[in-house]
Design a protein around this motif. Structure first.
Motif, PDB file in Angstrom:
ATOM      1  N   CYS A  73       0.828  -1.213   0.000  1.00 44.85           N
ATOM      2  CA  CYS A  73       0.000   0.000   0.000  1.00 44.85           C
ATOM      3  C   CYS A  73       0.859   1.258   0.000  1.00 44.85           C
ATOM      4  O   CYS A  73       0.583   2.212  -0.744  1.00 44.85           O
ATOM      5  CB  CYS A  73      -0.921   0.003   1.221  1.00 44.85           C
ATOM      6  SG  CYS A  73      -2.104  -1.346   1.257  1.00 44.85           S
ATOM      7  N   GLU A  74       1.886   1.261   0.831  1.00 47.23           N
ATOM      8  CA  GLU A  74       2.766   2.424   0.922  1.00 47.23           C
ATOM      9  C   GLU A  74       3.461   2.703  -0.401  1.00 47.23           C
ATOM     10  O   GLU A  74       3.578   3.858  -0.822  1.00 47.23           O
ATOM     11  CB  GLU A  74       3.801   2.194   2.031  1.00 47.23           C
ATOM     12  CG  GLU A  74       3.189   2.159   3.424  1.00 47.23           C
ATOM     13  CD  GLU A  74       4.136   1.637   4.485  1.00 47.23           C
ATOM     14  OE1 GLU A  74       5.203   1.060   4.137  1.00 47.23           O
ATOM     15  OE2 GLU A  74       3.798   1.790   5.675  1.00 47.23           O
ATOM     16  N   THR A  95       1.017   4.047  -3.061  1.00 43.86           N
ATOM     17  CA  THR A  95       0.707   5.438  -2.733  1.00 43.86           C
ATOM     18  C   THR A  95       1.873   6.360  -3.073  1.00 43.86           C
ATOM     19  O   THR A  95       1.674   7.471  -3.575  1.00 43.86           O
ATOM     20  CB  THR A  95       0.328   5.565  -1.246  1.00 43.86           C
ATOM     21  OG1 THR A  95      -0.861   4.799  -1.020  1.00 43.86           O
ATOM     22  CG2 THR A  95       0.071   7.002  -0.855  1.00 43.86           C
ATOM     23  N   SER A 100      -3.414   7.088  -7.596  1.00 45.38           N
ATOM     24  CA  SER A 100      -4.050   6.315  -6.530  1.00 45.38           C
ATOM     25  C   SER A 100      -3.324   6.457  -5.198  1.00 45.38           C
ATOM     26  O   SER A 100      -2.100   6.475  -5.135  1.00 45.38           O
ATOM     27  CB  SER A 100      -4.105   4.833  -6.910  1.00 45.38           C
ATOM     28  OG  SER A 100      -4.944   4.649  -8.006  1.00 45.38           O
ATOM     29  N   ARG A 101      -4.127   6.544  -4.161  1.00 50.34           N
ATOM     30  CA  ARG A 101      -3.654   6.496  -2.783  1.00 50.34           C
ATOM     31  C   ARG A 101      -4.323   5.292  -2.142  1.00 50.34           C
ATOM     32  O   ARG A 101      -5.534   5.131  -2.255  1.00 50.34           O
ATOM     33  CB  ARG A 101      -4.007   7.763  -2.018  1.00 50.34           C
ATOM     34  CG  ARG A 101      -3.350   9.019  -2.599  1.00 50.34           C
ATOM     35  CD  ARG A 101      -3.495  10.222  -1.695  1.00 50.34           C
ATOM     36  NE  ARG A 101      -3.135   9.993  -0.312  1.00 50.34           N
ATOM     37  CZ  ARG A 101      -1.890   9.937   0.182  1.00 50.34           C
ATOM     38  NH1 ARG A 101      -0.871  10.061  -0.642  1.00 50.34           N
ATOM     39  NH2 ARG A 101      -1.665   9.744   1.457  1.00 50.34           N
ATOM     40  N   GLU A 134      -5.061   3.356   1.322  1.00 49.04           N
ATOM     41  CA  GLU A 134      -5.067   3.426   2.777  1.00 49.04           C
ATOM     42  C   GLU A 134      -5.407   2.054   3.335  1.00 49.04           C
ATOM     43  O   GLU A 134      -6.530   1.575   3.153  1.00 49.04           O
ATOM     44  CB  GLU A 134      -6.084   4.458   3.246  1.00 49.04           C
ATOM     45  CG  GLU A 134      -5.759   5.866   2.801  1.00 49.04           C
ATOM     46  CD  GLU A 134      -6.812   6.865   3.238  1.00 49.04           C
ATOM     47  OE1 GLU A 134      -7.352   6.707   4.355  1.00 49.04           O
ATOM     48  OE2 GLU A 134      -7.099   7.776   2.453  1.00 49.04           O
TER      49      GLU A 134
END
Length: 124
Positions: free
Chosen positions: A15-16, A19, A64-65, A67
């Motif tokens: 995810c990190e 992002t 895209s981000r 979380e």
């Protein structure tokens, strides 16, 4: 075999890195012949070359981000599930997608398969 905590750390790192927009860093988490299906039912994307194109599109066109929620382990030695919210901007409009991503992670702490579970009703 990676511990449950180590598998969770790989999923959160995914995810990190998405992002951060670092496609090559994302690919470092995957085996060269890894397969993703995002979302499930749309067909597989297989291997680093195809994954590079897939993630380049996400980074360049959707900004895209991702979380992450709280990762969930399993009694199996290879799986972790991660609820996520993806924010993507398309033509100036930001939408959110609620998904649950399931990762299969091998002894080398790399992703061999990933399934993203979301459908049209999960887009807000």
């Amino acid at each position: 075999m990676p511990t449950e905590q180590e598998r969770k750390e790989v999923a959160v790192a995914y995810c990190e890195r998405v992002t951060a927009g670092d496609v090559e860093a994302v690919l470092e988490l995957f085996e060269p012949d890894a397969v993703i299906e995002d979302p499930v039912g749309t067909g597989p994307v297989t291997g680093h070359a195809a994954l590079r194109d897939y993630y380049r599109n996400i980074v360049d066109n959707y900004r895209s981000r991702v979380e992450p929620g709280e990762p969930r382990g399993s009694h199996e030695d290879t799986f972790v599930a991660l609820p996520i919210v993806v924010s993507a901007t398309i033509d100036g409009t930001t939408s959110s997608v609620n998904s649950v991503d399931v990762f299969e992670i091998n002894d080398a702490h790399r992703i061999t398969r990933m399934w993203a579970y979301w459908g049209p009703s999960d887009i807000r």
